[in-house]
Scaffold this motif. Sequence first.
Motif, PDB file in Angstrom:
ATOM      1  N   LEU A 199       6.298  -5.179  -8.203  1.00 26.95           N
ATOM      2  CA  LEU A 199       6.607  -5.027  -6.874  1.00 26.95           C
ATOM      3  C   LEU A 199       6.363  -6.452  -6.025  1.00 26.95           C
ATOM      4  O   LEU A 199       6.845  -6.862  -5.230  1.00 26.95           O
ATOM      5  CB  LEU A 199       6.108  -3.908  -6.287  1.00 26.95           C
ATOM      6  N   HIS A 200       4.942  -6.629  -6.220  1.00 26.94           N
ATOM      7  CA  HIS A 200       4.265  -7.713  -5.629  1.00 26.94           C
ATOM      8  C   HIS A 200       5.055  -9.279  -5.846  1.00 26.94           C
ATOM      9  O   HIS A 200       5.399  -9.766  -5.095  1.00 26.94           O
ATOM     10  CB  HIS A 200       2.942  -7.999  -6.099  1.00 26.94           C
ATOM     11  N   GLN A 201       5.241  -8.959  -7.365  1.00 26.74           N
ATOM     12  CA  GLN A 201       5.894 -10.318  -7.768  1.00 26.74           C
ATOM     13  C   GLN A 201       7.428 -10.546  -7.047  1.00 26.74           C
ATOM     14  O   GLN A 201       7.593 -11.800  -6.582  1.00 26.74           O
ATOM     15  CB  GLN A 201       6.264 -10.320  -9.262  1.00 26.74           C
ATOM     16  N   LEU A 202       8.206  -9.339  -7.072  1.00 27.75           N
ATOM     17  CA  LEU A 202       9.601  -9.371  -6.349  1.00 27.75           C
ATOM     18  C   LEU A 202       9.390  -9.786  -4.928  1.00 27.75           C
ATOM     19  O   LEU A 202      10.079 -10.671  -4.287  1.00 27.75           O
ATOM     20  CB  LEU A 202      10.105  -8.089  -6.550  1.00 27.75           C
ATOM     21  N   ALA A 203       8.595  -9.195  -4.315  1.00 25.84           N
ATOM     22  CA  ALA A 203       8.266  -9.317  -2.824  1.00 25.84           C
ATOM     23  C   ALA A 203       7.811 -10.863  -2.659  1.00 25.84           C
ATOM     24  O   ALA A 203       8.523 -11.583  -1.680  1.00 25.84           O
ATOM     25  CB  ALA A 203       7.106  -8.483  -2.344  1.00 25.84           C
TER      26      ALA A 203
END
Length: 56
Positions: free
Chosen positions: A17-21
């Motif tokens: 999720l962090h990477q996508l964000a």
Amino acid sequence: MVETITPTEASSAVEALHQLATVVLNEHTNDLGLCAVCGCAFPCERAALAEHNLTL
Ligand SMILES: [Zn+2]
């Protein structure tokens, strides 16, 4: 039946999720007050959502 996730799975989900964000925030940048991708007022919905996800 109850589905459980292991701490490892949970942390990798958060990491994804962090990477996508981070990717979203890199693309949806402030271009003279407009989102460079969406063309709407910055921060656009996706950038705001990504920023929210990064604070989790
Ligand atoms: Zn955008």
